[in-house]
Design an enzyme around this catalytic site. Structure first.
Site, short mmCIF file in Angstrom:
data_model
loop_
_atom_site.label_atom_id
_atom_site.label_comp_id
_atom_site.label_asym_id
_atom_site.label_seq_id
_atom_site.Cartn_x
_atom_site.Cartn_y
_atom_site.Cartn_z
N HIS A 1 -3.79 6.58 -0.55
CA HIS A 1 -3.62 7.87 0.10
C HIS A 1 -4.63 7.99 1.22
O HIS A 1 -5.76 7.52 1.10
CB HIS A 1 -3.84 9.02 -0.91
CG HIS A 1 -3.27 10.32 -0.47
ND1 HIS A 1 -3.93 11.15 0.39
CD2 HIS A 1 -2.08 10.91 -0.73
CE1 HIS A 1 -3.19 12.22 0.61
NE2 HIS A 1 -2.06 12.09 -0.05
N ASP B 1 3.60 10.21 -5.75
CA ASP B 1 4.93 9.57 -5.81
C ASP B 1 5.06 8.55 -6.93
O ASP B 1 6.17 8.08 -7.20
CB ASP B 1 5.22 8.89 -4.46
CG ASP B 1 5.35 9.92 -3.36
OD1 ASP B 1 4.59 9.86 -2.39
OD2 ASP B 1 6.18 10.84 -3.53
N HIS C 1 5.46 7.99 3.45
CA HIS C 1 5.24 9.42 3.16
C HIS C 1 6.17 9.84 2.02
O HIS C 1 6.09 9.28 0.93
CB HIS C 1 5.46 10.21 4.45
CG HIS C 1 5.07 11.66 4.41
ND1 HIS C 1 4.28 12.23 3.44
CD2 HIS C 1 5.36 12.66 5.28
CE1 HIS C 1 4.11 13.51 3.71
NE2 HIS C 1 4.75 13.81 4.81
C1 SDX Z 1 2.46 11.02 0.42
O1 SDX Z 1 -0.86 12.90 3.53
C2 SDX Z 1 -0.40 13.38 2.45
O2 SDX Z 1 -0.94 14.32 1.90
C3 SDX Z 1 0.88 12.76 1.96
C4 SDX Z 1 1.37 13.26 0.60
C5 SDX Z 1 1.81 14.69 0.66
O3 SDX Z 1 1.84 15.35 -0.40
O4 SDX Z 1 2.23 15.14 1.75
O5 SDX Z 1 0.34 13.13 -0.38
C6 SDX Z 1 2.58 12.46 0.13
O6 SDX Z 1 2.88 10.59 1.45
C7 SDX Z 1 1.74 10.14 -0.57
C8 SDX Z 1 1.63 8.66 -0.07
C9 SDX Z 1 2.97 7.96 -0.41
N1 SDX Z 1 2.97 6.59 0.21
C10 SDX Z 1 2.92 5.50 -0.54
O7 SDX Z 1 2.73 5.49 -1.77
C11 SDX Z 1 3.13 4.19 0.25
C12 SDX Z 1 2.05 3.18 -0.14
N2 SDX Z 1 0.73 3.64 0.36
C13 SDX Z 1 0.33 3.26 1.65
O8 SDX Z 1 1.24 2.80 2.57
C14 SDX Z 1 -0.94 3.89 2.17
O9 SDX Z 1 -1.83 3.93 1.13
C15 SDX Z 1 -0.83 5.27 2.81
C16 SDX Z 1 0.19 5.29 3.88
C17 SDX Z 1 -0.47 6.29 1.76
C18 SDX Z 1 -2.19 5.62 3.38
O10 SDX Z 1 -2.38 4.80 4.48
P1 SDX Z 1 -3.75 4.85 5.32
O11 SDX Z 1 -4.59 6.00 4.94
O12 SDX Z 1 -3.42 4.66 6.75
O13 SDX Z 1 -4.53 3.61 4.75
P2 SDX Z 1 -4.38 2.17 5.31
O14 SDX Z 1 -2.94 1.84 5.51
O15 SDX Z 1 -5.31 2.04 6.46
O16 SDX Z 1 -4.92 1.30 4.07
C19 SDX Z 1 -6.31 1.08 3.91
C20 SDX Z 1 -6.39 -0.30 3.29
C21 SDX Z 1 -5.61 -1.35 4.06
O17 SDX Z 1 -6.23 -2.60 3.85
P3 SDX Z 1 -7.26 -3.15 5.03
O18 SDX Z 1 -6.46 -3.17 6.32
O19 SDX Z 1 -8.41 -2.16 5.05
O20 SDX Z 1 -7.65 -4.51 4.53
O21 SDX Z 1 -5.80 -0.28 1.97
C22 SDX Z 1 -4.66 -1.13 1.96
C23 SDX Z 1 -4.28 -1.41 3.39
O22 SDX Z 1 -3.65 -2.68 3.50
N3 SDX Z 1 -3.60 -0.40 1.26
C24 SDX Z 1 -2.79 -0.92 0.36
C25 SDX Z 1 -1.99 0.15 -0.07
N4 SDX Z 1 -2.33 1.26 0.59
C26 SDX Z 1 -3.33 0.91 1.42
N5 SDX Z 1 -2.66 -2.17 -0.12
C27 SDX Z 1 -1.70 -2.36 -1.06
N6 SDX Z 1 -0.87 -1.37 -1.54
C28 SDX Z 1 -1.01 -0.11 -1.06
N7 SDX Z 1 -0.22 0.84 -1.52
#
Ligand code: SDX
Length: 428
Positions: free
Chosen positions: A306, A364, A265
């Site tokens: 996201h 971010d 997050h």
């Molecule tokens: C913020 O919610 C908000 O609005 C948050 C925010 C705000 O203003 O409040 O926008 C701020 O938190 C932005 C997000 C910052 N986080 C990151 O940048 C960390 C990296 N991103 C991830 O960890 C992830 O994308 C999330 C946590 C942001 C979202 O996670 P989800 O929606 O639960 O998605 P997921 O983990 O289920 O991923 C879906 C797929 C997965 O692969 P499969 O299991 O389907 O094979 O996409 C892959 C994940 O492995 N994936 C990634 C990835 N993010 C998702 N693979 C590689 N790198 C990534 N960054």
């Protein structure tokens, strides 16, 4: 409410009808509250398909890459407005007229100082404490100083708490930085506007007058604005759930800060910089992209992906433009980390894995590059996010408390042991 309804056919049960509600824009919702009377719960870990509340504050369309604050698009606010005006909009629902804006800005300006006893709280931390740990503690402690505004049923007391939090959070944030580098706390300067004042409290010293660059102050202000609110994200949902128990606003904001800290997050901006520094050179980008795609490797490309945006995060676009402006202003156009970030973005957006999973840069990804260029240490990045987001948190808290709400209490799918009798230790 509409006369539309959803019907659920459950084997061995009569059809169950649920009312459907329409929003102004965005998906309709199915009201499933009556389901428990049929002996069922819905099951939605991570709340992927769950609308936890009704709100008028922020709207996001993840497929179109749209973000509206009280109906105004984020790119228009970022280019035409400023952070405190956006705070007014989020809190009160409308843009202020000239007189309203001046009164709001003055009210914030004259509440930026904190109670002097709060300085003593910092002394209990080690100097190397993470500033987010300090912020969790110190913001939560504010309720011990403001007994006059803890009646959450009183609209005026809620308003005073909101103004105090917006006004004092930058002061506390700067104090957490100063404490970590062993420099004296710098008092707010009422001659400076909100964001310039923050940079003054961060980088000023008692030995000389601050000379804050208007370009850098504007960039700081835009960063606060872009972080101001984002619908029902994890930390805002935490604030709402905490507030639903009747906890005081300072405790609720401290809970939001704690939730924001996680690297998935608000902690992602700090993790992006650490990742870019670990990549170190454009030649290593492919290695890291491969790691991000490897299911066996827990590494994720920080700043990408996201829960809602399956298109560009509109904030990331503005942040990228701001990064170019700030680095140009500072003569850092050739900043190696910016070059790695831009190349990484280009490679990722062309890679089938990221295209298929709709992983785009989020808010971010570029913010850390700007913050680093402003001289803000990586450990302070999430604190900056918390400063900007405090208005969103307190706006959602106030929206909930001023309306009808119930204590939040989700249920579960229980897969533990069935009932069994206790066995004495000598018989085990
Ligand atoms: C913020 O919610 C908000 O609005 C948050 C925010 C705000 O203003 O409040 O926008 C701020 O938190 C932005 C997000 C910052 N986080 C990151 O940048 C960390 C990296 N991103 C991830 O960890 C992830 O994308 C999330 C946590 C942001 C979202 O996670 P989800 O929606 O639960 O998605 P997921 O983990 O289920 O991923 C879906 C797929 C997965 O692969 P499969 O299991 O389907 O094979 O996409 C892959 C994940 O492995 N994936 C990634 C990835 N993010 C998702 N693979 C590689 N790198 C990534 N960054």
């Amino acid at each position: 409410m509409t006369d539309k309804k959803a019907s659920l056919l459950i084997e061995g049960h009569d059809n169950v009808d649920f009312p459907i509600y329409e929003g102004t824009i965005g998906p309709d919702v199915i009201d499933v509250r009556s389901l428990t009377s049929k002996g069922f719960f819905t099951y939605d870990p991570g709340f992927v398909s769950t609308a936890a509340c009704e709100s008028k504050i922020t709207y996001i369309d993840g497929n179109q890459g749209i973000l509206l604050h009280r109906g105004y698009p984020i790119d228009q606010l970022a280019s035409e407005s400023d952070y405190l005006e956006t705070c007014y909009l989020l809190l009160k629902g409308e843009l202020p007229n000239k007189a309203q804006k001046e009164e709001f800005v003055e009210t914030i300006r004259y509440h930026t100082m904190v109670h002097d006893q709060i300085n003593n709280l910092f002394k209990g931390f080690r100097r190397d404490a993470h500033p987010m740990a300090i912020m969790c503690g110190v913001v939560g402690a504010l309720s011990a100083f403001y007994h006059d505004t803890l009646d959450i049923t009183d609209e005026r007391q809620r308003e005073i708490s909101a103004m105090r939090l917006i006004a004092k959070i930058p002061t506390l944030a700067a104090m957490s930085y100063k404490y970590s580098i062993g420099q004296p706390f710098i008092y707010p300067d009422n001659e400076l506007d909100y964001s310039a004042n923050f940079l003054h409290m961060m980088f000023g010293t008692p030995c000389e007058k601050s000379n804050i660059s208007p370009v850098l102050a504007k960039a700081m202000d835009r960063i606060f604005l872009l972080h101001a609110d984002h619908e029902q994200n994890a930390s805002t949902s935490t604030v709402r759930l905490t507030g639903s128990t009747g906890a005081n606003p300072y405790a609720c904001i401290a809970a939001g800060i704690a939730a924001l800290w996680g690297p998935s997050h608000g902690g992602a901006n700090e993790a992006v910089l650490e990742m870019l520094e670990e990549i170190g050179d454009e030649s290593r980008i492919d290695e890291f992209v491969a790691k991000a795609k490897d299911k066996a490797d827990p590494f994720r490309l920080m700043g990408f992906g996201h829960r809602v945006y399956k298109n560009f995060d509109p904030r990331a676009k503005v942040m990228k433009e701001t990064a170019d402006e700030v680095l140009k202003e500072l003569g850092l156009e050739d900043d190696p980390l910016l070059k790695i970030a831009k190349r990484l973005e280009q490679i990722a957006l062309e890679d089938p894995y990221f295209i298929e999973k709709k992983l785009y840069p989020n808010v971010d990804f570029y913010s850390g590059i700007i913050l680093k260029a402003l001289g803000i240490p990586t450990s302070m990045f999430t604190v900056i996010f918390a400063v900007g987001r405090t208005v969103g948190w307190i706006s959602h808290w106030n929206e909930m408390i001023s309306g009808d709400y119930r204590i939040g209490r989700p249920r579960q799918l229980y897969t533990g042991a069935p009932q069994r009798d206790f066995v004495k230790v000598e018989d085990r």
